[in-house]
Scaffold this motif. Structure first.
Motif, short mmCIF file in Angstrom:
data_model
loop_
_atom_site.label_atom_id
_atom_site.label_comp_id
_atom_site.label_asym_id
_atom_site.label_seq_id
_atom_site.Cartn_x
_atom_site.Cartn_y
_atom_site.Cartn_z
N ASP A 73 0.82 -1.21 0.00
CA ASP A 73 0.00 0.00 0.00
C ASP A 73 0.85 1.26 0.00
O ASP A 73 0.46 2.28 -0.57
CB ASP A 73 -0.95 0.03 1.20
CG ASP A 73 -2.09 -0.97 1.04
OD1 ASP A 73 -2.32 -1.45 -0.09
OD2 ASP A 73 -2.76 -1.27 2.05
N ARG A 76 2.07 1.79 -3.63
CA ARG A 76 0.90 2.11 -4.46
C ARG A 76 0.43 3.54 -4.20
O ARG A 76 0.10 4.27 -5.14
CB ARG A 76 -0.22 1.11 -4.20
CG ARG A 76 0.09 -0.28 -4.75
CD ARG A 76 -0.91 -1.34 -4.33
NE ARG A 76 -2.24 -1.00 -4.79
CZ ARG A 76 -3.35 -1.16 -4.06
NH1 ARG A 76 -3.28 -1.65 -2.84
NH2 ARG A 76 -4.51 -0.85 -4.55
N PHE A 77 0.38 3.93 -2.94
CA PHE A 77 -0.06 5.29 -2.59
C PHE A 77 0.92 6.33 -3.14
O PHE A 77 0.52 7.36 -3.67
CB PHE A 77 -0.19 5.42 -1.07
CG PHE A 77 -0.75 6.75 -0.65
CD1 PHE A 77 -2.10 7.02 -0.81
CD2 PHE A 77 0.07 7.72 -0.12
CE1 PHE A 77 -2.62 8.26 -0.43
CE2 PHE A 77 -0.43 8.95 0.26
CZ PHE A 77 -1.78 9.23 0.11
N HIS A 80 0.32 6.70 -6.80
CA HIS A 80 -0.94 7.42 -7.01
C HIS A 80 -0.76 8.93 -6.80
O HIS A 80 -1.25 9.74 -7.59
CB HIS A 80 -2.02 6.88 -6.06
CG HIS A 80 -3.38 7.39 -6.38
ND1 HIS A 80 -3.87 8.55 -5.85
CD2 HIS A 80 -4.34 6.89 -7.19
CE1 HIS A 80 -5.09 8.75 -6.30
NE2 HIS A 80 -5.40 7.76 -7.13
N GLU A 81 -0.01 9.31 -5.77
CA GLU A 81 0.26 10.74 -5.53
C GLU A 81 1.04 11.35 -6.70
O GLU A 81 0.76 12.47 -7.12
CB GLU A 81 1.06 10.93 -4.25
CG GLU A 81 0.24 10.82 -3.00
CD GLU A 81 1.10 11.11 -1.76
OE1 GLU A 81 2.27 10.66 -1.71
OE2 GLU A 81 0.60 11.79 -0.87
N LEU A 83 1.00 10.37 -9.81
CA LEU A 83 0.09 10.48 -10.95
C LEU A 83 -0.79 11.72 -10.80
O LEU A 83 -1.03 12.44 -11.78
CB LEU A 83 -0.76 9.22 -11.07
CG LEU A 83 -0.02 7.96 -11.50
CD1 LEU A 83 -0.91 6.73 -11.35
CD2 LEU A 83 0.52 8.09 -12.91
N ASP A 84 -1.26 11.97 -9.60
CA ASP A 84 -2.06 13.17 -9.36
C ASP A 84 -1.25 14.44 -9.63
O ASP A 84 -1.76 15.39 -10.23
CB ASP A 84 -2.58 13.20 -7.92
CG ASP A 84 -3.83 12.36 -7.73
OD1 ASP A 84 -4.46 11.99 -8.74
OD2 ASP A 84 -4.17 12.08 -6.57
N TYR A 128 -3.28 1.11 -12.00
CA TYR A 128 -4.08 2.31 -12.29
C TYR A 128 -4.28 2.48 -13.80
O TYR A 128 -4.28 3.59 -14.31
CB TYR A 128 -3.46 3.57 -11.68
CG TYR A 128 -3.20 3.44 -10.20
CD1 TYR A 128 -4.22 3.08 -9.33
CD2 TYR A 128 -1.94 3.66 -9.68
CE1 TYR A 128 -3.99 2.95 -7.98
CE2 TYR A 128 -1.70 3.53 -8.32
CZ TYR A 128 -2.74 3.17 -7.48
OH TYR A 128 -2.49 3.04 -6.14
N TYR A 163 -6.75 6.91 -12.77
CA TYR A 163 -6.13 6.75 -11.47
C TYR A 163 -7.14 6.67 -10.33
O TYR A 163 -6.79 6.36 -9.22
CB TYR A 163 -5.13 7.88 -11.22
CG TYR A 163 -4.32 8.21 -12.46
CD1 TYR A 163 -3.74 7.20 -13.21
CD2 TYR A 163 -4.17 9.51 -12.88
CE1 TYR A 163 -3.02 7.48 -14.36
CE2 TYR A 163 -3.45 9.80 -14.04
CZ TYR A 163 -2.88 8.79 -14.76
OH TYR A 163 -2.19 9.08 -15.88
N ARG A 165 -9.11 4.40 -9.95
CA ARG A 165 -9.30 2.98 -9.64
C ARG A 165 -8.82 2.60 -8.25
O ARG A 165 -9.19 1.58 -7.73
CB ARG A 165 -8.59 2.12 -10.68
CG ARG A 165 -9.23 2.25 -12.03
CD ARG A 165 -8.56 1.36 -13.03
NE ARG A 165 -9.13 1.63 -14.34
CZ ARG A 165 -8.73 1.07 -15.44
NH1 ARG A 165 -7.73 0.20 -15.40
NH2 ARG A 165 -9.27 1.36 -16.58
N LEU A 166 -7.99 3.45 -7.66
CA LEU A 166 -7.51 3.19 -6.31
C LEU A 166 -8.68 3.05 -5.34
O LEU A 166 -8.66 2.27 -4.42
CB LEU A 166 -6.61 4.34 -5.84
CG LEU A 166 -6.16 4.32 -4.39
CD1 LEU A 166 -5.15 3.18 -4.18
CD2 LEU A 166 -5.52 5.63 -4.01
#
Length: 168
Positions: A73, A76-77, A80-81, A83-84, A128, A163, A165-166
């Motif tokens: 996690d 993955r987090f 994700h950050e 990508l944002d 993602y 993204y 999808r998280l």
């Protein structure tokens, strides 16, 4: 007495891995103290910086701190950050390259697409919605012993923002 011996492994000052503010070393210790995030201890044997409150480990490459993950996690987090951040800067990611040392940790969380659904290669894992590749071995390219991932990007926003999808 040599003044270099009075400071921890990384010198008299570092940037905090959390807030990136300069934080001083406590002389005659292996500790750096951030007023916001508390104490970090330098381990000269491993070259890591350890946040004493959370036990999180950090390593440095090219002047940047990279958290060393032990749970899927966390990585993955972090992806994700990133990508944002790309999205807010007007870019879209086209591929994610993850450090090979995380391959076993994260493999169960990668998406395997069905070729009849989106025409993609069923052997290409995704995260993602993005194709995932793993880096070369860290012994071949030392940066991959420290950094966690890299994103290939191009100008423009995603056709559909995959993204989210998280949270599905």
């Amino acid at each position: 007495m040599n003044s270099a011996l009075q400071y921890p492994f990384f010198g008299p000052e570092i940037s905090c891995p959390h807030c990136r503010q300069p934080i001083p070393a406590l002389t005659l210790t292996d500790t750096y103290l951030c007023p916001r995030h508390g104490a970090f201890e330098a381990d000269p044997n491993s070259g890591e910086l350890v946040h004493l409150q959370s036990g999180r480990h950090w390593r440095q490459w090219d002047g940047e701190w990279y958290r060393q993950h032990t749970h899927p996690d966390g990585i993955r987090f972090e992806i994700h950050e990133a990508l944002d951040r790309l999205y807010t800067q007007g870019y879209r990611a086209t591929r994610v390259i993850i450090a090979k040392r995380y391959q076993e940790l994260i493999s169960a969380y990668l998406e395997r697409s069905a070729p009849w659904r989106d025409g993609s290669d069923p052997t290409q894992p995704r995260l993602y919605g993005l194709p995932v590749e793993f880096s070369p071995d860290g012994q071949d390219e030392p940066c991959w012993e420290v950094i966690n991932f890299d994103l290939d990007k191009e100008q423009g926003v995603p056709v559909r923002y995959p993204y989210f999808r998280l949270f599905e």
